[in-house]
Design a protein around this motif. Sequence first.
Motif, PDB file in Angstrom:
ATOM      1  N   TRP A  37      50.183  59.716 -20.252  1.00  0.00           N
ATOM      2  CA  TRP A  37      48.963  60.442 -21.378  1.00  0.00           C
ATOM      3  C   TRP A  37      47.477  59.505 -21.099  1.00  0.00           C
ATOM      4  O   TRP A  37      46.464  60.062 -20.963  1.00  0.00           O
ATOM      5  N   PHE A  38      47.825  58.494 -20.504  1.00  0.00           N
ATOM      6  CA  PHE A  38      46.350  57.954 -20.144  1.00  0.00           C
ATOM      7  C   PHE A  38      46.119  57.101 -18.805  1.00  0.00           C
ATOM      8  O   PHE A  38      45.221  56.907 -18.460  1.00  0.00           O
ATOM      9  N   ILE A  39      47.082  56.695 -18.246  1.00  0.00           N
ATOM     10  CA  ILE A  39      47.436  56.259 -17.218  1.00  0.00           C
ATOM     11  C   ILE A  39      46.169  56.913 -15.523  1.00  0.00           C
ATOM     12  O   ILE A  39      45.058  56.127 -15.171  1.00  0.00           O
ATOM     13  N   TRP A  40      46.490  57.835 -15.506  1.00  0.00           N
ATOM     14  CA  TRP A  40      45.740  59.081 -14.685  1.00  0.00           C
ATOM     15  C   TRP A  40      44.451  59.903 -14.861  1.00  0.00           C
ATOM     16  O   TRP A  40      43.591  59.577 -14.147  1.00  0.00           O
ATOM     17  N   PRO A  41      44.258  59.916 -16.767  1.00  0.00           N
ATOM     18  CA  PRO A  41      42.754  60.038 -16.663  1.00  0.00           C
ATOM     19  C   PRO A  41      41.574  57.831 -16.765  1.00  0.00           C
ATOM     20  O   PRO A  41      40.337  59.121 -16.134  1.00  0.00           O
ATOM     21  N   LEU A  42      42.468  57.993 -16.942  1.00  0.00           N
ATOM     22  CA  LEU A  42      41.837  56.626 -16.806  1.00  0.00           C
ATOM     23  C   LEU A  42      41.451  56.438 -14.886  1.00  0.00           C
ATOM     24  O   LEU A  42      40.503  55.994 -15.298  1.00  0.00           O
TER      25      LEU A  42
ATOM     26  N   TYR B 198      41.036  58.221 -12.993  1.00  0.00           N
ATOM     27  CA  TYR B 198      40.493  58.677 -12.153  1.00  0.00           C
ATOM     28  C   TYR B 198      39.171  58.973 -13.151  1.00  0.00           C
ATOM     29  O   TYR B 198      38.041  59.031 -12.049  1.00  0.00           O
ATOM     30  N   ALA B 199      38.368  58.829 -14.297  1.00  0.00           N
ATOM     31  CA  ALA B 199      37.468  58.771 -14.705  1.00  0.00           C
ATOM     32  C   ALA B 199      36.726  57.113 -13.522  1.00  0.00           C
ATOM     33  O   ALA B 199      35.325  57.244 -13.260  1.00  0.00           O
ATOM     34  N   ALA B 200      37.864  56.151 -13.777  1.00  0.00           N
ATOM     35  CA  ALA B 200      37.250  55.225 -12.758  1.00  0.00           C
ATOM     36  C   ALA B 200      37.028  55.058 -11.811  1.00  0.00           C
ATOM     37  O   ALA B 200      35.947  54.955 -10.681  1.00  0.00           O
ATOM     38  N   GLN B 201      37.727  55.732 -10.667  1.00  0.00           N
ATOM     39  CA  GLN B 201      37.046  56.354  -9.114  1.00  0.00           C
ATOM     40  C   GLN B 201      35.691  57.426  -9.180  1.00  0.00           C
ATOM     41  O   GLN B 201      35.365  57.052  -8.595  1.00  0.00           O
ATOM     42  N   LEU B 202      36.120  58.029 -10.001  1.00  0.00           N
ATOM     43  CA  LEU B 202      34.752  59.188 -10.489  1.00  0.00           C
ATOM     44  C   LEU B 202      33.649  58.407 -10.739  1.00  0.00           C
ATOM     45  O   LEU B 202      32.092  58.296  -9.959  1.00  0.00           O
ATOM     46  N   LEU B 203      33.267  57.358 -11.376  1.00  0.00           N
ATOM     47  CA  LEU B 203      32.071  56.145 -11.624  1.00  0.00           C
ATOM     48  C   LEU B 203      32.319  55.494 -10.453  1.00  0.00           C
ATOM     49  O   LEU B 203      30.532  55.198  -9.966  1.00  0.00           O
ATOM     50  N   ILE B 204      33.212  54.534 -10.010  1.00  0.00           N
ATOM     51  CA  ILE B 204      32.355  53.890  -8.706  1.00  0.00           C
ATOM     52  C   ILE B 204      32.056  54.968  -8.438  1.00  0.00           C
ATOM     53  O   ILE B 204      31.027  54.757  -7.276  1.00  0.00           O
ATOM     54  N   CYS B 205      32.619  55.878  -7.451  1.00  0.00           N
ATOM     55  CA  CYS B 205      32.042  56.203  -6.163  1.00  0.00           C
ATOM     56  C   CYS B 205      30.712  56.861  -6.637  1.00  0.00           C
ATOM     57  O   CYS B 205      30.097  57.246  -5.778  1.00  0.00           O
ATOM     58  N   THR B 206      31.053  57.607  -7.499  1.00  0.00           N
ATOM     59  CA  THR B 206      29.225  58.372  -8.043  1.00  0.00           C
ATOM     60  C   THR B 206      28.200  56.689  -8.358  1.00  0.00           C
ATOM     61  O   THR B 206      27.006  57.260  -7.473  1.00  0.00           O
ATOM     62  N   GLY B 207      28.483  56.139  -8.842  1.00  0.00           N
ATOM     63  CA  GLY B 207      27.718  55.027  -8.288  1.00  0.00           C
ATOM     64  C   GLY B 207      27.224  54.169  -7.584  1.00  0.00           C
ATOM     65  O   GLY B 207      26.690  53.995  -6.702  1.00  0.00           O
ATOM     66  N   VAL B 208      28.402  53.946  -7.078  1.00  0.00           N
ATOM     67  CA  VAL B 208      27.957  53.647  -4.796  1.00  0.00           C
ATOM     68  C   VAL B 208      26.971  54.821  -4.394  1.00  0.00           C
ATOM     69  O   VAL B 208      25.680  53.995  -3.900  1.00  0.00           O
ATOM     70  N   VAL B 209      27.358  55.765  -4.063  1.00  0.00           N
ATOM     71  CA  VAL B 209      26.970  56.638  -3.504  1.00  0.00           C
ATOM     72  C   VAL B 209      24.895  56.750  -3.982  1.00  0.00           C
ATOM     73  O   VAL B 209      24.542  57.055  -2.808  1.00  0.00           O
ATOM     74  N   GLN B 210      24.893  56.808  -5.123  1.00  0.00           N
ATOM     75  CA  GLN B 210      23.999  56.775  -6.230  1.00  0.00           C
ATOM     76  C   GLN B 210      22.677  56.001  -5.423  1.00  0.00           C
ATOM     77  O   GLN B 210      21.795  56.130  -4.958  1.00  0.00           O
ATOM     78  N   ALA B 211      23.362  54.326  -5.248  1.00  0.00           N
ATOM     79  CA  ALA B 211      22.630  53.882  -5.079  1.00  0.00           C
ATOM     80  C   ALA B 211      21.975  53.790  -3.971  1.00  0.00           C
ATOM     81  O   ALA B 211      20.973  53.560  -3.337  1.00  0.00           O
ATOM     82  N   VAL B 212      23.387  53.794  -2.889  1.00  0.00           N
ATOM     83  CA  VAL B 212      23.010  54.087  -1.300  1.00  0.00           C
ATOM     84  C   VAL B 212      22.559  55.426  -1.071  1.00  0.00           C
ATOM     85  O   VAL B 212      21.445  55.015  -0.604  1.00  0.00           O
ATOM     86  N   ARG B 213      22.493  56.408  -2.004  1.00  0.00           N
ATOM     87  CA  ARG B 213      21.607  57.067  -1.756  1.00  0.00           C
ATOM     88  C   ARG B 213      20.004  57.130  -1.658  1.00  0.00           C
ATOM     89  O   ARG B 213      18.916  57.458  -1.466  1.00  0.00           O
ATOM     90  N   ARG B 214      19.483  55.643  -3.313  1.00  0.00           N
ATOM     91  CA  ARG B 214      18.817  55.350  -3.342  1.00  0.00           C
ATOM     92  C   ARG B 214      17.724  54.824  -2.779  1.00  0.00           C
ATOM     93  O   ARG B 214      16.587  54.576  -2.076  1.00  0.00           O
ATOM     94  N   ASP B 215      18.623  53.652  -1.944  1.00  0.00           N
ATOM     95  CA  ASP B 215      18.227  52.653  -0.571  1.00  0.00           C
ATOM     96  C   ASP B 215      17.482  53.771   0.189  1.00  0.00           C
ATOM     97  O   ASP B 215      16.435  53.153   0.858  1.00  0.00           O
ATOM     98  N   HIS B 216      18.657  54.828   0.833  1.00  0.00           N
ATOM     99  CA  HIS B 216      17.730  55.819   2.018  1.00  0.00           C
ATOM    100  C   HIS B 216      16.714  56.758   1.647  1.00  0.00           C
ATOM    101  O   HIS B 216      15.807  56.360   2.422  1.00  0.00           O
ATOM    102  N   ARG B 217      16.607  56.626   0.343  1.00  0.00           N
ATOM    103  CA  ARG B 217      15.152  57.384   0.655  1.00  0.00           C
ATOM    104  C   ARG B 217      14.167  56.485   0.610  1.00  0.00           C
ATOM    105  O   ARG B 217      12.581  56.650   0.454  1.00  0.00           O
ATOM    106  N   ALA B 218      14.109  55.258  -0.305  1.00  0.00           N
ATOM    107  CA  ALA B 218      13.067  54.274   0.013  1.00  0.00           C
ATOM    108  C   ALA B 218      12.877  53.852   0.590  1.00  0.00           C
ATOM    109  O   ALA B 218      13.299  54.019   1.969  1.00  0.00           O
TER     110      ALA B 218
END
Length: 162
Positions: A135-140, A142-162
Amino acid sequence: GRNYVIRAHGRDAGKYDPDVVRVRQLAHRREVAGDLLAHLVAITLYLRNRRPDPAGSQRLAAAALAMGVPLGAWLLTHDSLTVIYAVALGAMAASAWLSRFSRYRVGVGALLFVISDLLIFARLGGVLQQSLTSWFIWPLYYAAQLLICTGVVQAVRRDHRA
Protein backbone atom coordinates in the motif's frame (compact mmCIF):
# COMPACT_ATOMS: atom_id res chain seq x y z
CA GLY A 1 18.53 -36.08 -8.67
CA ARG A 2 15.76 -33.62 -8.63
CA ASN A 3 13.21 -35.75 -6.87
CA TYR A 4 13.08 -33.17 -4.09
CA VAL A 5 11.92 -30.41 -6.43
CA ILE A 6 8.34 -29.36 -5.91
CA ARG A 7 6.78 -27.78 -8.96
CA ALA A 8 3.93 -25.66 -7.66
CA HIS A 9 1.37 -23.75 -9.67
CA GLY A 10 0.31 -20.13 -9.52
CA ARG A 11 2.08 -17.72 -7.23
CA ASP A 12 4.62 -20.27 -5.94
CA ALA A 13 5.53 -21.69 -9.35
CA GLY A 14 9.21 -22.53 -9.43
CA LYS A 15 9.72 -21.55 -5.80
CA TYR A 16 11.65 -24.72 -5.03
CA ASP A 17 13.19 -25.37 -8.45
CA PRO A 18 16.91 -24.52 -8.13
CA ASP A 19 17.12 -23.45 -11.78
CA VAL A 20 14.22 -21.03 -11.42
CA VAL A 21 15.64 -19.68 -8.17
CA ARG A 22 19.04 -19.13 -9.84
CA VAL A 23 17.44 -17.25 -12.77
CA ARG A 24 15.46 -15.07 -10.37
CA GLN A 25 18.59 -14.30 -8.37
CA LEU A 26 20.44 -13.26 -11.53
CA ALA A 27 17.53 -11.07 -12.64
CA HIS A 28 17.43 -9.49 -9.18
CA ARG A 29 21.18 -8.78 -9.35
CA ARG A 30 20.73 -7.06 -12.73
CA GLU A 31 17.93 -4.92 -11.29
CA VAL A 32 20.07 -4.01 -8.30
CA ALA A 33 22.99 -3.15 -10.62
CA GLY A 34 20.73 -0.85 -12.66
CA ASP A 35 19.39 0.85 -9.54
CA LEU A 36 22.92 1.16 -8.17
CA LEU A 37 24.05 2.87 -11.37
CA ALA A 38 21.09 5.27 -11.22
CA HIS A 39 22.04 6.22 -7.65
CA LEU A 40 25.64 6.83 -8.72
CA VAL A 41 24.43 9.16 -11.49
CA ALA A 42 22.23 11.02 -8.98
CA ILE A 43 25.10 11.27 -6.48
CA THR A 44 27.27 12.78 -9.22
CA LEU A 45 24.57 15.36 -10.01
CA TYR A 46 24.16 16.30 -6.35
CA LEU A 47 27.91 16.51 -5.67
CA ARG A 48 28.35 18.79 -8.68
CA ASN A 49 25.64 20.99 -7.20
CA ARG A 50 26.74 21.15 -3.57
CA ARG A 51 25.34 23.72 -1.20
CA PRO A 52 28.15 26.22 -0.53
CA ASP A 53 28.22 26.10 3.28
CA PRO A 54 25.74 23.68 4.86
CA ALA A 55 24.95 24.09 8.54
CA GLY A 56 26.37 21.61 10.99
CA SER A 57 22.92 20.13 11.59
CA GLN A 58 22.52 19.51 7.86
CA ARG A 59 25.89 17.76 7.72
CA LEU A 60 24.87 15.65 10.69
CA ALA A 61 21.59 14.74 8.98
CA ALA A 62 23.50 13.72 5.84
CA ALA A 63 25.92 11.60 7.88
CA ALA A 64 22.97 9.93 9.62
CA LEU A 65 21.47 9.07 6.24
CA ALA A 66 24.76 7.80 4.82
CA MET A 67 25.32 5.50 7.80
CA GLY A 68 21.76 4.81 8.93
CA VAL A 69 20.34 3.53 5.64
CA PRO A 70 22.88 0.69 5.23
CA LEU A 71 22.56 -0.16 8.92
CA GLY A 72 18.78 -0.28 8.58
CA ALA A 73 19.08 -2.47 5.50
CA TRP A 74 21.30 -4.90 7.39
CA LEU A 75 19.01 -5.03 10.42
CA LEU A 76 15.98 -5.65 8.21
CA THR A 77 17.44 -8.20 5.78
CA HIS A 78 20.86 -9.50 6.90
CA ASP A 79 21.67 -9.58 3.18
CA SER A 80 25.02 -8.25 1.96
CA LEU A 81 23.78 -7.41 -1.57
CA THR A 82 20.98 -5.32 -0.08
CA VAL A 83 23.48 -3.53 2.15
CA ILE A 84 25.71 -2.71 -0.84
CA TYR A 85 22.69 -1.21 -2.59
CA ALA A 86 21.74 0.62 0.63
CA VAL A 87 25.19 2.25 0.82
CA ALA A 88 24.48 3.87 -2.56
CA LEU A 89 20.92 4.72 -1.50
CA GLY A 90 22.16 6.38 1.69
CA ALA A 91 24.85 8.27 -0.22
CA MET A 92 22.26 9.45 -2.74
CA ALA A 93 19.98 10.73 0.01
CA ALA A 94 22.86 12.35 1.90
CA SER A 95 24.23 14.08 -1.19
CA ALA A 96 20.72 15.24 -2.17
CA TRP A 97 20.28 16.68 1.32
CA LEU A 98 23.54 18.62 0.99
CA SER A 99 22.91 19.78 -2.59
CA ARG A 100 21.88 23.30 -3.59
CA PHE A 101 18.51 21.97 -4.73
CA SER A 102 15.43 22.65 -2.64
CA ARG A 103 15.39 20.49 0.47
CA TYR A 104 11.61 20.72 0.47
CA ARG A 105 11.54 19.03 -2.92
CA VAL A 106 14.75 17.15 -3.64
CA GLY A 107 15.71 16.52 -0.01
CA VAL A 108 12.25 15.34 1.02
CA GLY A 109 11.98 13.35 -2.22
CA ALA A 110 15.21 11.54 -1.36
CA LEU A 111 13.86 10.79 2.13
CA LEU A 112 10.66 9.37 0.66
CA PHE A 113 12.77 7.23 -1.68
CA VAL A 114 14.67 5.89 1.35
CA ILE A 115 11.43 5.13 3.21
CA SER A 116 10.04 3.31 0.16
CA ASP A 117 13.14 1.16 -0.12
CA LEU A 118 13.26 0.49 3.63
CA LEU A 119 9.72 -0.85 3.34
CA ILE A 120 10.93 -3.15 0.56
CA PHE A 121 13.79 -4.30 2.79
CA ALA A 122 11.35 -4.91 5.66
CA ARG A 123 9.21 -7.03 3.35
CA LEU A 124 12.22 -8.96 2.04
CA GLY A 125 13.44 -9.56 5.59
CA GLY A 126 10.04 -10.79 6.74
CA VAL A 127 9.64 -7.89 9.18
CA LEU A 128 6.51 -6.52 7.48
CA GLN A 129 3.95 -8.34 5.38
CA GLN A 130 3.48 -7.60 1.70
CA SER A 131 -0.19 -6.81 2.36
CA LEU A 132 0.96 -3.80 4.39
CA THR A 133 4.00 -2.67 2.40
CA SER A 134 2.29 -2.89 -0.98
CA TRP A 135 0.00 0.00 0.00
CA PHE A 136 2.90 2.36 0.62
CA ILE A 137 5.90 1.44 -1.54
CA TRP A 138 4.70 2.68 -4.95
CA PRO A 139 2.97 5.88 -3.75
CA LEU A 140 6.08 6.84 -1.77
CA TYR A 141 8.34 6.02 -4.71
CA TYR A 142 6.17 8.05 -7.11
CA ALA A 143 6.05 11.03 -4.75
CA ALA A 144 9.82 10.77 -4.29
CA GLN A 145 10.51 10.82 -8.02
CA LEU A 146 8.06 13.67 -8.58
CA LEU A 147 9.62 15.82 -5.87
CA ILE A 148 13.19 15.08 -6.97
CA CYS A 149 12.48 15.76 -10.65
CA THR A 150 10.49 18.94 -10.09
CA GLY A 151 13.06 20.24 -7.61
CA VAL A 152 16.00 19.71 -9.96
CA VAL A 153 14.16 21.02 -13.02
CA GLN A 154 12.97 24.10 -11.13
CA ALA A 155 16.52 24.96 -10.07
CA VAL A 156 17.94 24.40 -13.55
CA ARG A 157 15.23 26.57 -15.14
CA ARG A 158 15.89 29.30 -12.61
CA ASP A 159 19.61 29.16 -13.47
CA HIS A 160 18.93 29.50 -17.18
CA ARG A 161 16.68 32.50 -16.67
CA ALA A 162 19.31 34.32 -14.61
